[in-house]
Enzyme design. Structure first.
Site, PDB file in Angstrom:
ATOM      1  N   ASP A 299      35.528  39.204  43.484  1.00  0.00           N
ATOM      2  CA  ASP A 299      36.242  40.134  43.990  1.00  0.00           C
ATOM      3  C   ASP A 299      36.742  41.054  42.849  1.00  0.00           C
ATOM      4  O   ASP A 299      36.970  40.485  41.732  1.00  0.00           O
ATOM      5  CB  ASP A 299      37.483  39.618  44.732  1.00  0.00           C
ATOM      6  CG  ASP A 299      38.351  40.504  45.370  1.00  0.00           C
ATOM      7  OD1 ASP A 299      38.041  41.440  46.269  1.00  0.00           O
ATOM      8  OD2 ASP A 299      39.662  40.777  45.113  1.00  0.00           O
ATOM      9  N   GLU A 333      32.007  42.472  42.970  1.00  0.00           N
ATOM     10  CA  GLU A 333      32.300  43.928  43.696  1.00  0.00           C
ATOM     11  C   GLU A 333      32.750  44.634  42.683  1.00  0.00           C
ATOM     12  O   GLU A 333      33.865  44.792  42.081  1.00  0.00           O
ATOM     13  CB  GLU A 333      33.468  43.391  44.428  1.00  0.00           C
ATOM     14  CG  GLU A 333      33.930  44.745  45.488  1.00  0.00           C
ATOM     15  CD  GLU A 333      35.432  44.475  45.856  1.00  0.00           C
ATOM     16  OE1 GLU A 333      35.992  45.137  46.697  1.00  0.00           O
ATOM     17  OE2 GLU A 333      36.253  43.947  45.145  1.00  0.00           O
TER      18      GLU A 333
END
Length: 1002
Positions: A299, A333
Site C-alpha cells: 500500500d 501501489e
C-alpha cells in the site's frame, strides 16, 4: 572512496540481474525476461465484504455497540460480517473464474473504530497489531487453513501490506501541553532536531544504519502523545515508540508532505529510520516463513522514501527465496498514470512490480469512452520505461477498477449515460478482453464478475457479495442481471463471470496470450480497431488480437510476421479462417464492442541471418532526467530481441535490459552517477533463428540535474510573504538549492538557500515593495561539473489586476452560439467574474463531443493561456459527454478548467462551532440540515447564507455527504486545519468550491 565508487557502479549497472562484466569483445544476447510471475490471474477481495462464513466473529469479540465493535451490517463504513471462513467456503467460486492468486486486502488486527471518523476499520488500513489476523475476520489458524487449501489447488495467496503508517493513535501537543490541530508543518519551517537540539535533515541518513537519537519533547514540530491505555497498544512493541513517526501533521498528498504527513490522521512511520526499516522487514518475513504467504501488494508505495524500498525489496525477496518461495512476488501501489514516474519503483528502487495504474486509465478510455484507438498505441509504446536487467512490463498487475477509485461497471455507467444494459455489458467485456489479451497479470476486483457498479469509489465500491443490508448498496443497478444486493450474488451463470472464466481458460490454453511478446500492429484513427500480436520466444507462433471500441463493425489490414499463411480464429465472432497476403497483411473484421483472436498455422519462418542493428545517440529521457534513453534501430521485420549493455570507464559490459518489441529501447537509470560521467552503450540483436549482430558502441554523458521552480505561479499576485518552492530531477540528499529574486528587472540577489530534500522551499518578504512592482524569482543548483538555473517566475506585488474580459475560445464556440470557432470576441463565450472569490465562470450546454479550447483575454489572442496555465500554451482538450458544463478561470494561476455537476458531492456542510447558532442541535454536526450549503447550478459553487449570525470567533470545515468521511479545512487541505472566522455579527455567507475544496466565510 573506492568502496563508495563500487557501490555507485553496482547501483547503476546491476550485474546481479544478469551475467557479470564480460570481455569487451563478447556481447550479450538474451531473451526478454519472463520472471516467474507473468501469467497470474488475480482475484482481489475485501474479506469483510465477500462472504460471512460464521457470525460468531462478526463483532470481533468487542460486544454489541457498533461504536466499540465496529460491526454494523446496515452501514457501508462499518464491518459487514465477511471473514476468512467465508472465503474458504467459497473457494470453488473463486477458482471457477480461472483465479491463480487470491489477493486479500489488509487482514491484520485493526483499530475497530476511530470515533472522529465515525467509521470502522473493516478495510484493514488502521493496523494496531501486525502479528495477528483481525478478530472480525478470523484467526491466524484460519488464515493458515485458507493458504493451505489454496496451495493444494495450485493457487497462491497474496497479502496487502502497509509500511507507511499505522492506526491513528498518536495525538499532538504544543510546548505548553495543549492539544493542537494537525495541519502539516514543513521541514523548512520547523526542522528535525536531535535529542541534543541539533538541526538535521533525515534524508542525509536514509538508507544507512545510523540515525540521530530523537527526543519526543524536542525533536518534532509537534510533541507526540499517547492516551492512557494506548501506550502499549501496537504490536510489535517498537511501534509504540513515538519517535519512530514523522509527527508533522496531516498530509495534503503533494510535495514534501506526501512523504511525511499523516494520511487522514493515520500515524506516519519514520521510514527513513533504520529501526523502522528493519522492523518492517522482520514483520513481513514472519508471514512468509510461518504462514507461507506467496507475495505482497504494498500500500501507498509512492509515499515512502526511495531508500526504504531499495533496502526492503531485495532483502524480503532474498528471504522468501531462502524459504523455498522461488516465485515470491511483490507489487506496489503507485497511484499515478505517468510511466516515467511509476517505473522508477521497479528500476531505481529495485522492486519487482507496481500496479499498472496507467493501464487502468488507458483501458477505461478505450473500452468505456471509445476514445481514439491510437491512444492505446501511444500507451503501449511507453512500456519500455519498465525494462531493466531484472524486471519489465510483463510483470505488472493490470486492473480496471478497485476499492479506492471505483469499479469498471461504475465507470461504464457514468461514461455512457442512457445506454442499454446490453451495451454496458459489452463494454465491460471489452475492457476485460483488453486486460486478458495484453501484457501484464489481470486483476479481477471482487464483484466485478457479478456486474457490480456503485456511484463512486471508496465505500461506494465495497459492496458485499452476500446479501446486503446497506441502503446505499440496495439502490445500485447491477450490469447483466436483474439481481440486486438484497440477495447473495455468487451466480456462476452471470455473463461477466462466464466471460472472465472463458478468457482465463483461453489464455491458459495459449500461454503466449499471457506472456508472449506484445507487438503493436494497427490502430484506427478515431474509435475503431486496435490490434497487436503476442508471440512466445520459444514456440514462435503468432497470435493476432484485434479489439473494436466503436459501435459499428470495423475492418482493418493488420501487419503480421508471416506472409501467405493461414490464421485460425480461436476467439470471438469473425471468419473462422483467413490468410495473410504476400506482404504479411491479415484482413480482420471485428464486430462492434468486441474482440477477435487469430492464431498462425505455424511458427514464424527463421531468419537466415541477423539483421543490422544501429544505436541512436543516447540522450536524457524526457520525463526522468535521471535516465538515459537508449534506442536501437533494427533492420528487417521479423521477431527480434535486443539486449542493451552499458559500461563506465574502467568497467566491463553489463546487461541493462532486453526488449522484444519495436521500437527497441531502454531507459537506463544513471541517477547515482555524477553529471558529466561518460557511459558507453551497445546493443545486440537476437533473431528467431539464433543469429546475433552487435552494434557499434555509442557514448553519452550523464545529464546535469534539472531544477524546477514550482512556486510561485507565473503571473500570480503577491502580498506579504511569497512562498518559494523547487524540486530537482534527479533528487539527491546532497543538493543545496539557492533562491534568488530580481525586483523590477534589477540585478539578481539571493533570498535563501535550502538543503532539506526532497522539496526545497523558502519565503520572501515583499511587504516593503510598492503595489504593482514586478518581482522575478529563480532557483539555482551547483555541483561537480555543473551549474544549473531554473526557469523564471514573475509575480506582481499587490492584488493582480483582472482583465477586461475572458473568453473560452475554441472549437466549441459554434456550439455556444458563436458565428465561428476560435472566436475570442464572441459574447456567448465570455465568462463572468465572481467578485466574491475573483474567479471567472461560464456555464453552457454543449453537445457530446471532443473539443479544444483556451482562455483568451481582453477579446483577442494577444494574451492567451492554454494547458497548465501556460502563456500561448497548448490547447486544452475536453472529452464532453453532453449537457451542461461550467468553465472556470483563475487569473492568479491562469488556469482554465471544465467542471461538471456530476463531479460534485451529494451534500456539503459548513460544520463547525457556529452550528448551534445556525439552528443545529449541536456544533460540529455535518448532518445538520441548517448547516447544508446549496449548489448554485449557474456557477457550481455551494452557498449558505446566514441572515443573522451572532458576533464571535468561530471555527469550521467543509464536511461532505453529511459525514466526516471526507472533509476539507484551511487551504482546501483534507482533512486540514480548522478555519477561523472572526465575525462582527449580522449576515454571513459560506461558500465552497469543489474544484479547489476551499470553503470560505464572509
Amino acid at each position: 572512496m573506492l568502496a563508495a565508487a563500487v557501490a555507485v557502479a553496482a547501483a547503476v549497472l546491476p550485474a546481479h540481474a544478469a551475467p557479470g562484466p564480460k570481455d569487451p569483445g563478447t556481447a550479450s544476447a538474451f531473451h526478454s525476461l519472463r520472471a516467474p510471475v507473468t501469467d497470474e490471474n488475480f482475484y482481489f477481495v475485501m474479506a469483510d465484504r465477500f462472504s460471512n462464513g460464521t457470525t460468531a466473529n462478526d463483532d470481533g469479540g468487542l460486544g454489541g455497540d457498533p461504536m466499540v465493535s465496529g460491526f454494523d451490517p446496515t452501514k457501508k463504513g462499518f464491518y459487514n460480517g465477511g471473514d476468512l471462513a467465508g472465503l474458504l467456503d467459497k473457494i470453488d467460486y473463486i477458482q471457477g473464474l480461472g483465479t491463480t492468486s487470491i489477493w486479500l486486502t489488509p487482514s491484520f488486527k485493526n483499530k475497530a473504530v476511530q470515533p472522529e471518523d465515525k467509521s470502522a476499520g473493516y478495510h484493514g488500513y488502521w493496523i494496531t497489531d501486525f502479528t495477528q489476523i483481525d478478530p472480525h475476520l478470523g484467526t491466524n489458524d484460519e488464515l493458515k487453513a485458507l493458504i493451505d487449501e489454496a496451495h493444494s489447488r495450485g493457487m497462491k495467496v497474496y497479502f496487502d501490506i502497509i509500511t507507511n503508517h499505522t492506526a491513528d493513535v498518536i495525538g499532538y501537543k504544543d510546548s505548553e501541553g495543549k492539544d493542537v490541530r494537525k495541519g502539516y508543518t514543513s521541514k523548512d519551517e520547523v526542522p528535525y532536531r536531535t535529542a541534543d537540539g541539533e538541526v538535521f535533515d533525515d534524508r542525509d541518513y536514509a538508507g544507512s544504519e545510523s540515525f540521530p537519537e530523537l527526543d519526543p519533547e524536542t525533536s518534532f514540530p509537534y510533541i507526540p502523545v499517547l492516551e492512557d491505555g494506548e501506550a502499549d497498544l501496537k504490536v510489535p512493541a517498537w511501534l509504540n515508540d513515538p519517535t519512530l513517526y514523522h509527527n508533522r501533521g496531516d498530509t495534503t498528498f503533494v510535495g514534501e508532505d506526501a512523504y511525511y504527513g499523516d494520511f487522514f490522521g493515520l500515524d506516519d512511520l519514520f521510514t527513513e529510520h533504520p529501526t523502522v526499516v528493519d522492523g518492517m522487514k522482520d514483520i513481513y518475513k514472519t508471514w512468509i516463513g510461518d504462514f507461507g504467504v506467496d507475495g505482497f501488494r504494498i500500500d501507498t508505495m509512492k509515499h515512502v522514501n526511495n531508500e526504504f524500498w531499495q533496502e526492503f525489496g531485495p532483502d524480503v525477496l532474498s528471504y522468501a527465496k531462502a524459504q523455498g518461495k522461488d516465485e515470491f512476488f511483490m507489487f506496489g501501489e503507485v497511484f499515478d498514470t505517468t510511466k516515467s514516474f511509476t517505473s522508477q519503483y521497479t528500476t531505481r528502487n529495485q522492486m519487482q512490480a507496481v500496479l499498472d495504474f496507467p493501464f487502468q486509465d488507458a483501458a477505461r478510455s478505450f473500452a468505456s469512452k471509445s476514445q481514439d484507438a491510437r491512444t492505446l498505441e501511444t500507451f503501449f509504446a511507453g512500456d519500455d520505461w519498465y525494462t531493466d536487467a531484472d524486471s519489465n512490463v510483463y510483470q505488472l498487475p493490470t486492473f480496471l477498477g478497485n476499492h479506492d477509485m471505483g469499479r469498471i461497471g461504475s465507470f461504464i455507467a457514468a461514461d455512457n449515460p442512457g445506454s442499454s444494459d446490453a451495451e454496458q455489458v459489452a463494454r465491460d467485456q471489452l475492457a476485460h478482453e483488453l486486460m486478458y489479451f495484453s501484457r501484464g497479470n489481470p486483476v479481477i476486483y471482487y464483484g466485478d464478475e457479478q456486474g457490480f457498479t456503485g456511484p463512486g469509489g471508496d465505500q461506494d465500491a465495497r459492496q458485499t457479495l452476500f446479501a446486503s443490508q446497506v441502503p446505499e448498496y440496495l439502490d445500485d443497478d447491477l450490469l447483466g442481471t436483474d439481481a440486486t444486493h438484497a440477495t447473495d450474488n455468487f451466480n456462476t451463470a452471470h455473463p461477466l463471470y462466464r466471460k472472465i472464466s472463458e478468457l482465463a481458460a483461453l489464455t491458459r490454453e495459449h500461454p503466449a496470450l499471457r506472456d508472449g511478446a506484445h507487438q503493436h500492429r494497427y490502430a484506427s484513427e478515431g474509435p475503431g480497431i486496435y490490434a497487436f500480436s503476442r508471440t512466445d520466444a520459444g514456440d514462435q507462433r503468432e497470435y493476432v488480437v484485434a479489439l473494436n471500441n466503436s459501435e459499428q463493425a470495423q475492418t482493418a489490414e493488420v501487419p503480421t510476421y508471416i506472409g501467405k499463411r493461414n490464421y485460425t480464429r480461436i476467439y470471438g465472432e469473425a471468419a473462422a479462417e483467413t490468410k495473410t497476403s504476400e506482404s504479411g497483411t491479415l484482413t480482420v473484421t471485428v464486430p462492434p464492442l468486441s474482440a477477435v483472436v487469430y492464431q498462425s498455422s505455424g511458427r514464424i519462418p527463421h531468419s537466415k541471418a541477423a539483421p543490422a542493428v544501429v544505436l541512436q545517440d543516447p540522450a536524457a529521457a524526457p520525463g526522468d532526467n535521471g535516465r538515459l534513453k537508449v534506442t536501437a534501430d533494427v533492420g528487417g521485420s521479423s521477431f527480434y530481441e535486443v539486449t542493451f549493455e552499458a559500461r563506465t570507464a574502467g568497467g566491463g559490459w553489463v546487461p541493462i535490459g532486453t526488449d522484444d518489441t519495436a521500437p527497441y529501447q531502454v531507459f537506463h537509470d544513471v541517477a547515482a552517477l555524477d553529471a558529466g560521467t561518460p557511459v558507453e552503450y551497445r546493443a545486440t540483436v537476437l533473431d528467431n533463428g539464433g543469429h546475433t549482430a552487435t552494434s557499434q558502441p555509442r557514448t553519452a554523458s550523464v545529464a546535469a540535474p534539472i531544477v524546477t521552480l514550482d512556486k510561485p505561479a507565473e503571473g500570480s499576485s503577491a502580498e506579504g510573504e511569497v512562498e518559494l518552492s523547487a524540486t530537482v530531477d534527479p533528487e539527491k540528499a546532497s543538493h543545496t538549492v539557492t533562491f534568488e529574486r530580481s525586483v523590477a528587472d534589477a540585478a539578481w540577489t539571493e533570498v535563501a538557500t535550502d538543503d532539506s530534500s526532497p522539496v526545497y522551499s523558502a519565503k520572501d518578504d515583499v511587504s516593503g515593495l510598492d503595489d504593482g512592482t514586478r518581482v522575478a524569482y529563480r532557483a539555482s543548483l551547483s555541483g561537480p561539473g555543473f551549474s544549473v538555473v531554473s526557469e523564471t517566475r514573475t509575480v506582481t506585488v499587490g492584488e493582480a489586476p483582472q482583465p477586461d474580459s475572458v473568453t473560452v475560445a475554441g472549437s466549441l464556440n459554434q456550439a455556444m452560439g458563436c458565428a465561428e470557432p476560435w472566436d475570442p470576441a464572441c459574447s456567448q463565450a465570455m465568462m463572468a467574474l465572481d467578485p466574491a472569490d475573483k474567479i471567472w465562470r461560464l456555464t453552457v450546454d454543449l453537445p457530446e463531443g471532443q473539443y479544444e479550447y483556451k482562455a483568451a483575454l481582453n477579446g483577442g489572442w494577444e494574451e492567451n493561456y492554454g494547458s497548465g496555465g501556460a502563456l500561448d500554451g497548448p490547447n486544452i482538450t475536453l472529452d464532453h459527454p453532453g449537457g451542461p458544463v461550467t468553465f472556470r478561470y483563475d487569473n492568479s494561476t491562469r488556469l482554465l478548467s471544465a467542471v461538471y455537476a456530476s463531479q460534485q458531492p451529494g451534500a456539503v456542510a459548513a460544520a463547525g462551532s457556529m452550528n448551534s447558532e445556525l439552528g443545529c442541535a449541536t456544533d460540529w454536526e455535518p448532518a445538520c440540515d441548517q448547516a447544508q450549503l446549496v449548489l448554485d447550478p449557474a456557477d457550481l459553487v455551494w452557498k449558505l447564507s446566514a441572515p443573522a449570525l451572532p458576533a464571535g470567533t468561530y471555527e469550521f470545515k467543509a464536511a461532505l455527504d453529511r459525514s466526516w468521511n471526507v472533509s476539507y479545512g484551511a487551504g482546501g487541505a483534507s482533512p486540514g486545519a480548522n478555519i477561523v472566522f472572526e465575525h462582527d455579527g449580522g449576515p454571513a455567507t459560506f461558500r465552497y468550491d469543489h474544484f479547489t475544496h476551499v470553503i470560505t466565510a464572509g
